[in-house]
Design a protein around this motif. Structure first.
Motif, PDB file in Angstrom:
ATOM      1  N   THR A 148       0.889  -1.338  -0.016  1.00  0.00           N
ATOM      2  CA  THR A 148       0.077   0.220  -0.098  1.00  0.00           C
ATOM      3  C   THR A 148       0.800   1.362  -0.018  1.00  0.00           C
ATOM      4  OG1 THR A 148      -1.686  -0.975   0.984  1.00  0.00           O
ATOM      5  CG2 THR A 148      -1.846   1.099   1.192  1.00  0.00           C
ATOM      6  N   LYS A 149       2.049   1.177   0.907  1.00  0.00           N
ATOM      7  CA  LYS A 149       2.891   2.511   0.678  1.00  0.00           C
ATOM      8  C   LYS A 149       3.571   2.666  -0.398  1.00  0.00           C
ATOM      9  CE  LYS A 149       4.160   2.030   5.801  1.00  0.00           C
ATOM     10  NZ  LYS A 149       5.443   1.643   6.628  1.00  0.00           N
ATOM     11  N   ALA A 167       2.129   1.775  -3.457  1.00  0.00           N
ATOM     12  CA  ALA A 167       0.961   2.404  -4.244  1.00  0.00           C
ATOM     13  C   ALA A 167       0.760   4.056  -4.079  1.00  0.00           C
ATOM     14  CB  ALA A 167      -0.318   1.511  -4.247  1.00  0.00           C
ATOM     15  N   ILE A 168       0.761   4.222  -2.835  1.00  0.00           N
ATOM     16  CA  ILE A 168       0.755   5.761  -2.335  1.00  0.00           C
ATOM     17  C   ILE A 168       1.865   6.481  -2.853  1.00  0.00           C
ATOM     18  CG2 ILE A 168       0.788   7.176  -0.285  1.00  0.00           C
ATOM     19  CD1 ILE A 168      -0.773   5.171   1.272  1.00  0.00           C
ATOM     20  N   CYS A 169       2.934   5.895  -2.763  1.00  0.00           N
ATOM     21  CA  CYS A 169       4.310   6.660  -3.432  1.00  0.00           C
ATOM     22  C   CYS A 169       4.335   6.918  -4.896  1.00  0.00           C
ATOM     23  CB  CYS A 169       5.543   5.713  -3.074  1.00  0.00           C
ATOM     24  SG  CYS A 169       7.207   6.429  -3.363  1.00  0.00           S
ATOM     25  N   GLU A 170       3.886   5.793  -5.522  1.00  0.00           N
ATOM     26  CA  GLU A 170       3.614   5.871  -7.044  1.00  0.00           C
ATOM     27  C   GLU A 170       2.798   7.052  -7.315  1.00  0.00           C
ATOM     28  OE1 GLU A 170       5.318   1.493  -8.333  1.00  0.00           O
ATOM     29  OE2 GLU A 170       3.111   1.500  -7.752  1.00  0.00           O
ATOM     30  N   GLN A 171       1.564   6.937  -6.758  1.00  0.00           N
ATOM     31  CA  GLN A 171       0.406   7.817  -6.975  1.00  0.00           C
ATOM     32  C   GLN A 171       0.807   8.983  -6.778  1.00  0.00           C
ATOM     33  OE1 GLN A 171      -2.995   7.171  -4.948  1.00  0.00           O
ATOM     34  NE2 GLN A 171      -4.402   7.783  -6.412  1.00  0.00           N
ATOM     35  N   ALA A 172       1.528   9.160  -5.484  1.00  0.00           N
ATOM     36  CA  ALA A 172       1.911  10.934  -5.199  1.00  0.00           C
ATOM     37  C   ALA A 172       2.985  11.229  -6.254  1.00  0.00           C
ATOM     38  CB  ALA A 172       2.523  10.749  -3.816  1.00  0.00           C
ATOM     39  N   GLU A 175       3.111  10.370  -9.447  1.00  0.00           N
ATOM     40  CA  GLU A 175       2.236  10.758 -10.726  1.00  0.00           C
ATOM     41  C   GLU A 175       1.636  12.041 -10.714  1.00  0.00           C
ATOM     42  OE1 GLU A 175      -0.179   7.230 -11.313  1.00  0.00           O
ATOM     43  OE2 GLU A 175       1.651   5.767 -11.663  1.00  0.00           O
ATOM     44  N   MET A 176       0.862  12.219  -9.553  1.00  0.00           N
ATOM     45  CA  MET A 176      -0.133  13.292  -9.224  1.00  0.00           C
ATOM     46  C   MET A 176       0.964  14.748  -9.118  1.00  0.00           C
ATOM     47  SD  MET A 176      -2.906  11.754  -6.866  1.00  0.00           S
ATOM     48  CE  MET A 176      -3.268  13.456  -6.201  1.00  0.00           C
TER      49      MET A 176
END
Length: 153
Positions: free
Chosen positions: A123-124, A126-131, A133-134
């Motif tokens: 989950t961390k 996924a959050i890192c990758e999304q952060a 990307e955004m």
């Protein structure tokens, strides 16, 4: 290239950069010192920040420094880390000019507090990758960076 191999390459590059030095006479003080011609790292910043012995810098020392740059206590902790934790470390390492490990830890801690949970490594990640990307960290203060290809100015 897997993540461990990435960090091994970084260690070898750091060690190679360290060996790209020559002894010069400092005319101002009449002392001998080293002058570096690095390709990958800001060697002088690395030496200063990690308090390195310029006379006895080995590949093992380089591995230890790279592990610390990646947010691990030492190399043996890095090589035993889970794949998601290694991927997070690689992302943070590659973006060390815009986020440091403390900022990341605070970001995750705040997300966990808001969600009243403790995230697992997947989950961390996924959050890192999304952060990234955004562009969450794009407006951050620029941090000292050890990588020459991330230097500004």
């Amino acid at each position: 290239m897997n993540t461990i191999d990435f960090f091994k390459l970084q260690s070898k590059n750091l060690h190679r950069d360290f060996k790209r030095r020559k002894l010069v006479l400092n005319n101002e003080f009449g002392e001998l010192s080293y002058e570096y011609e690095p390709k990958h790292f800001d060697i002088e910043l690395v030496i200063y920040d990690f308090n390195l012995d310029e006379e006895n810098f080995t590949l093992m020392n380089a591995q230890h420094v790279i592990a610390q740059m990646a947010g691990f206590e030492k190399w043996t902790v890095l090589i035993k880390a889970s794949e998601p934790d290694l991927k997070i470390a690689k992302i943070l390492y590659e973006h060390q000019d815009v986020i440091d490990s403390l900022m990341w830890e605070n970001y995750i801690a705040e997300a966990e507090r808001m969600n009243q949970t403790n995230f697992d490594s997947e989950t961390k990640l996924a959050i890192c990758e999304q952060a990234f990307e955004m562009g969450v960290f794009d407006d951050s203060v620029l941090f000292d960076c050890y990588l020459l290809d991330k230097k500004y100015g």
